[in-house]
Design an enzyme around this catalytic site. Structure first.
Site, PDB file in Angstrom:
ATOM      1  N   HIS C 140      13.784  43.454  14.038  1.00 24.46           N
ATOM      2  CA  HIS C 140      14.849  43.920  13.148  1.00 24.46           C
ATOM      3  C   HIS C 140      15.862  43.717  13.701  1.00 24.46           C
ATOM      4  O   HIS C 140      15.905  43.418  14.804  1.00 24.46           O
ATOM      5  CB  HIS C 140      14.403  45.586  13.102  1.00 24.46           C
ATOM      6  CG  HIS C 140      15.525  46.063  12.047  1.00 24.46           C
ATOM      7  ND1 HIS C 140      16.791  46.207  12.151  1.00 24.46           N
ATOM      8  CD2 HIS C 140      14.951  46.574  10.805  1.00 24.46           C
ATOM      9  CE1 HIS C 140      17.271  46.733  10.955  1.00 24.46           C
ATOM     10  NE2 HIS C 140      16.071  47.211  10.349  1.00 24.46           N
ATOM     11  N   ASP C 218      11.702  49.229  20.237  1.00 24.90           N
ATOM     12  CA  ASP C 218      12.178  49.748  18.935  1.00 24.90           C
ATOM     13  C   ASP C 218      11.154  50.518  18.308  1.00 24.90           C
ATOM     14  O   ASP C 218      10.475  49.775  17.758  1.00 24.90           O
ATOM     15  CB  ASP C 218      12.624  48.493  18.142  1.00 24.90           C
ATOM     16  CG  ASP C 218      13.311  48.846  16.737  1.00 24.90           C
ATOM     17  OD1 ASP C 218      13.430  50.146  16.464  1.00 24.90           O
ATOM     18  OD2 ASP C 218      13.470  48.045  16.013  1.00 24.90           O
ATOM     19  N   GLN C 221       9.909  52.387  13.672  1.00 25.27           N
ATOM     20  CA  GLN C 221       8.737  52.857  12.690  1.00 25.27           C
ATOM     21  C   GLN C 221       7.489  53.236  13.222  1.00 25.27           C
ATOM     22  O   GLN C 221       6.470  53.931  12.484  1.00 25.27           O
ATOM     23  CB  GLN C 221       8.254  51.237  11.872  1.00 25.27           C
ATOM     24  CG  GLN C 221       9.437  50.480  10.965  1.00 25.27           C
ATOM     25  CD  GLN C 221       9.781  51.600   9.901  1.00 25.27           C
ATOM     26  OE1 GLN C 221       9.169  52.289   9.654  1.00 25.27           O
ATOM     27  NE2 GLN C 221      10.743  50.929   9.278  1.00 25.27           N
ATOM     28  N   LYS C 244      14.334  58.168   9.263  1.00 20.06           N
ATOM     29  CA  LYS C 244      12.974  57.677   8.938  1.00 20.06           C
ATOM     30  C   LYS C 244      11.795  58.516   9.132  1.00 20.06           C
ATOM     31  O   LYS C 244      10.635  58.445   8.799  1.00 20.06           O
ATOM     32  CB  LYS C 244      12.831  56.295   9.398  1.00 20.06           C
ATOM     33  CG  LYS C 244      13.735  55.328   9.194  1.00 20.06           C
ATOM     34  CD  LYS C 244      13.106  53.805   9.691  1.00 20.06           C
ATOM     35  CE  LYS C 244      14.337  52.767   9.730  1.00 20.06           C
ATOM     36  NZ  LYS C 244      14.505  52.245   8.341  1.00 20.06           N
ATOM     37  N   CYS C 383      16.002  43.508   6.709  1.00 24.36           N
ATOM     38  CA  CYS C 383      16.580  43.041   8.081  1.00 24.36           C
ATOM     39  C   CYS C 383      15.870  42.483   9.118  1.00 24.36           C
ATOM     40  O   CYS C 383      15.732  42.717  10.342  1.00 24.36           O
ATOM     41  CB  CYS C 383      17.156  44.426   8.439  1.00 24.36           C
ATOM     42  SG  CYS C 383      18.420  45.339   7.570  1.00 24.36           S
TER      43      CYS C 383
HETATM   44  C1  LIG Z   1      11.990  48.339  13.062  1.00 30.17           C
HETATM   45  C2  LIG Z   1      13.358  48.828  12.778  1.00 30.17           C
HETATM   46  N1  LIG Z   1      14.282  48.740  13.791  1.00 30.17           N
HETATM   47  C3  LIG Z   1      15.519  49.268  13.641  1.00 30.17           C
HETATM   48  C4  LIG Z   1      15.850  49.943  12.371  1.00 30.17           C
HETATM   49  C5  LIG Z   1      17.406  50.383  12.404  1.00 30.17           C
HETATM   50  O1  LIG Z   1      17.249  51.969  12.086  1.00 30.17           O
HETATM   51  P1  LIG Z   1      18.620  52.421  11.735  1.00 30.17           P
HETATM   52  O2  LIG Z   1      19.273  51.927  10.338  1.00 30.17           O
HETATM   53  O3  LIG Z   1      18.436  53.947  11.372  1.00 30.17           O
HETATM   54  O4  LIG Z   1      19.503  52.120  12.685  1.00 30.17           O
HETATM   55  C6  LIG Z   1      15.116  49.965  11.499  1.00 30.17           C
HETATM   56  C7  LIG Z   1      15.133  50.480  10.038  1.00 30.17           C
HETATM   57  O5  LIG Z   1      16.000  49.850   9.177  1.00 30.17           O
HETATM   58  C8  LIG Z   1      13.490  49.347  11.683  1.00 30.17           C
HETATM   59  O6  LIG Z   1      12.665  49.525  10.693  1.00 30.17           O
END
Ligand SMILES: Cc1ncc(COP(=O)(O)O)c(C=O)c1O
Ligand SMILES: Cc1ncc(COP(=O)(O)O)c(C=O)c1O
Lengths: 426, 134, 426, 134
Positions: C140, C218, C221, C244, C383
């Site tokens: 991401h 990370d 998910q 999430k 993203c």
């Molecule tokens: C795999 C992953 N990493 C990071 C994020 C970033 O999360 P956030 O937007 O809450 O910082 C997301 C979701 O957008 C994600 O799906």
């Protein structure tokens, strides 16, 4: 309360007298302040965080119940609604401080993050070893520690505008601090969260700009309480925080001049703030999203928008008049108590914050006695240790007001202080 | 009994007004200073140790009645005690000495002395059960 | 759903079968999903943000109505209560991921800020010019852009674990990327938000540690959907995000090994994170507060605590089994549609995320048609632009599930996809 | 009329299926490429200018039916138009050409062509009313 002078920290004097409101009526809008009969509760800690009106809670609750979706990317109706609500809050915040464009409004977690953003993205980029940063002796840690960290990293010099005995800035010292041309940034708190002092931001900005420095205004205690007009003030960056302005926790604001935001590199990297990402390089999004990484505090932005509406309905000039009148009243009543010293300037030069010491009784003990009497005040250094160091005291007790605060609450505090004195006199 | 009387029991006020073991030691064997980051209060404890016993202990600094009383009570209790025994004094022991109930914020005041003592006796690295003393 | 394999991304295999629940019953707890009769609404965008159960909304509302005060400094009862609630949430989050101590849990704004914290506070401090950072092609942007920014600043090399055609990591390539000993940090997404791939985090950590690199996971998910045990995984840093995992926006979490947090310098400077502040220098607070600057998302932490409770009551193994079963069902049904390509690995190797392309119809158009039919899916690059670049597609359409998702919602999507196909066939 | 039919009117589908002015120009006088950061869609516009008029305009890139149709309609409209007149085309004009209502997210798709054109014609610095085109 007619003896109170009008304060206009934000800009030009308005034509009309301030609207007024009855705090006892306003109070009915704040669920937490509606206490069961017979359980008195005087919340005198609004400088730490304000209470929230029903309309703010309702806005957030509605968001979660009816249009909770992630923003900017969703093509479905609910995501469009959430995006519109989020961006609409930005527009309302922009109007509140008279920004030229909503693009100048960056949402952050709080004031502290906004100030760190300036230090990291602007400071690390624009300041060079040997440059100086001018701060004041009355800064909140949030507008001090980021600059200390940057100074250590980049080899910057920190300089301080000294404070007079009455808790005002010694502005005569500023030209000297700027004279050698090495000062490239001036950071100053607009209204001190300990002394209540209203600092002459416009004049400071004028002097700083003449010397080629940009100005960072910590407006955490001014935007929630009085009209603030960034164009009239002429500063370059300004930070404030949602939870002190009747809004939720979890959201703050950085306003900055568009040219600066355009020129600066971004701060946090991630989703939202990009235009294009490849494996080893990326291009940044436009303003203001370039500075908003990851999923933002969406419900909190919606709540902040409702808080701005509420403040504007009350009228920020009226809020300020009310705060100041109450501060004047509190100072008057505090004078009745022997061995009590009020910190900060005269009532006509401050906002709705009154800190004091009482003999050598520790503020924790004062606050504990007051708590037992149903009065909530703050005790400690209020995130301004250097200010207390300068005053030669380790801590102080602070009462602070917002639109719902009452004279009767000040009276309850006075009674509690008498009791504290009788317990701890030694 | 009204609210403040529950906290400011006579024993606490007594220790606050007449702290035991207040002062400093010249050339202490162990000295440690800690602060309560929430309010800036500072506590220093100096120890003289002989044959594995705390021969003398003194505290100094500034703080509220709870932190001063708890430092006073703790010092009174540990003077003369074997080091190893002093190390086993727990958060519950201190709260029992004080004899009051406290929320998480004032708890920090009450436990500052214990924390300072343990950091001094164990060294900085942390000690068993430290998390519970937060 | 008995054909679904158990996934245990978090650690050892459990003895008992997962508890199960009925999503139609669970659904009743989610106010937004209780729609008026006759207005069908299928929310298939939980990977972007999840819906919130009543208990989470109630916890936050209760906070604002009954114990809204700033934390850690207030001596009065309400501030003590708020502090206790905030720290209690930290404890629950620590338990959820089996941290050794609540001190290892730092609250942030979101996953993105947590990952940036690692890049700034750990990366800028620990990594040296010439060091390499190993990431994967399926990251991401939030676990990619911060490292790009750091790489540019410090002269680091970025290396990428390639992706196989089926959307899994080519782990055979990892030893080669680590072989020269220059790789000091490995960053990897636990469950891909596009492909649903569950990456072998424990094995990656083992290889990385053997080569002297720390591992940043990370888990945005994974923590919301399956049991995750940081001790069993053996990673060093892990980021996840409240919104999430049935919690509010405005809060995220960084878990990190205590020794690392102790050694690292702080990230943001300001109130809370300090022990002592003087004009030109400061001392930092203990863990975890050293990394929490300014007023934190207090109500949001309270909400997150309630979300953790809710997830634990459902049982995260049961949630994961449900998600995976639904993904398997969706993949099966999607096969019925001509010209449709499902991205990512086989159903038994993924979580509850299913992305696909349909002929050359743009995902925006698919999402718009589905929206008109009451089905909310996500369209775009999610993203993860480099991942899409690698697959040779500009964008994809994604359906994603949580505990409240139903087979009937998948069915509604299938019907909508047929319609989209008929409109846009050219 | 069901939901999607409100957006996918025949004129939009027609332009999407048979885009006008699609392609590139060799040695254009002006060329500008922009992207929709929300979805990664990319649009490039090439211009040939003579005597203050847009003699030829071509667009390329990839995007959804709304962004493609709006690029196609915009190009059709401005080919042959004086530069100064093209600069005055507003967000409302584009939405009128499309003839549909859109939320803030899809609005970005609809306005990508206009934004690309203005950035090309004005240069990068911004233009009057730009904020309203967000
Ligand atoms: C795999 C992953 N990493 C990071 C994020 C970033 O999360 P956030 O937007 O809450 O910082 C997301 C979701 O957008 C994600 O799906
Ligand atoms: C003057 C001043 N600056 C900065 C802050 C920091 O605000 P926050 O904690 O919301 O970041 C505060 C309040 O705590 C303040 O009073």
């Amino acid at each position: 309360m007619s003896h109170v002078m009008r304060g206009q920290p934000g800009g030009a004097a308005p034509a009309a007298l301030p609207r007024t409101f009855d705090p006892a009526v306003v109070r009915a809008d704040f669920p937490l302040l509606r206490r069961p009969q017979g359980k008195p509760f005087a919340y005198l800690d609004s400088a730490a965080t304000s209470q929230k009106p029903e309309s703010v809670l309702a806005a957030m609750d509605h968001h979660y119940r009816h249009c909770n979706a992630n923003i900017h990317r969703g093509i479905y109706a609910m995501a469009e609604e959430a995006t519109a609500a989020y961006e609409d809050s930005r527009r309302r915040v922009a109007q509140l401080v008279n920004a030229r464009s909503p693009r100048e409004i960056v949402f952050t977690r709080n004031s502290t993050e906004a100030l760190n953003l300036v230090a990291h993205a602007y400071g690390r980029w624009a300041l060079q070893p040997g440059d100086a940063v001018v701060l004041t002796e009355m800064e909140h840690h949030s507008n001090l520690v980021p600059w200390q960290m940057l100074a250590r990293e980049k080899g910057l010099e920190l300089r301080f505008v000294p404070m007079t005995g009455s808790g005002e800035l010694d502005l005569d010292a500023l030209p000297g601090l700027l004279a050698d041309g090495r000062a490239k940034l001036v950071g100053v708190v607009h209204i001190s969260n300990v002394l209540g002092t209203v600092n002459p931001a416009a004049e400071i900005a004028r002097l700083a700009h003449a010397a080629g420095a940009v100005v960072v205004l910590d407006a955490s205690q001014s935007v929630p309480h009085c009209p603030v007009d960034v164009r009239a003030l002429g500063c370059d960056f300004m930070a404030f925080t949602g939870h002190k302005m009747l809004g939720p926790t979890g959201i703050g604001v950085l306003w900055a001049r568009r040219e600066l935001l355009e020129a600066m590199p971004p701060f946090l990297g991630g989703g939202e703030m990009i235009r294009e990402v490849h494996l080893t390089e990326s291009k940044w999004n436009e303003l203001p999203w370039k500075f908003e990484a990851g999923t933002m505090p969406i419900a909190e932005a919606v709540g902040l928008g409702a808080a701005v509406d509420y403040l504007e309905r009350l009228g920020l000039d009226a809020v300020f008049a009310h705060d100041r009148a109450l501060a004047a009243y509190a100072i008057e009543r505090l004078r009745e108590i022997p061995d009590l010293t009020v910190l900060g300037p005269a009532a006509d030069r401050r906002g709705g914050v009154v800190a004091f010491t009482l003999a050598d009784i520790h503020p924790h003990d004062i606050a504990t006695v007051l708590d037992a009497e149903g009065v909530a005040v703050r005790a400690g250094h209020h995130c301004a240790m250097p200010l207390h160091e300068k005053l030669g005291i380790p801590a102080s007790t602070r009462a602070s007001f917002h639109c719902y605060s009452l004279e009767a609450e000040v009276d309850a505090m006075i009674a509690g202080l008498r009791r504290a004195r009788s317990i701890f006199a030694r | 009994m009204s609210g403040w009387e529950e906290i400011y029991r006579e024993n606490i006020l007594e220790h606050y007004r007449h702290p035991r073991n207040h002062g400093t030691i010249e050339q202490p064997d162990i000295t440690y200073e800690d602060a309560n980051p929430l309010c800036g209060d500072v506590l220093r404890m100096d120890f003289k140790v002989r044959d594995g016993r705390i021969e003398r202990v003194r505290f100094s600094g500034h703080g509220c009645s709870i932190s001063q009383a708890s430092a006073s009570m703790l010092c009174e209790r540990i003077e003369g005690m074997p080091l190893e025994e002093a190390k086993t004094i727990s958060r519950e022991d201190v709260l029992e000495m004080l004899g009051i109930e406290l929320g998480p914020v004032r708890l920090k005041c009450a436990l500052l002395a214990l924390k300072t003592m343990k950091a001094g006796l164990y060294g900085l690295g942390g000690w068993p059960g430290e998390d519970e003393e937060r």
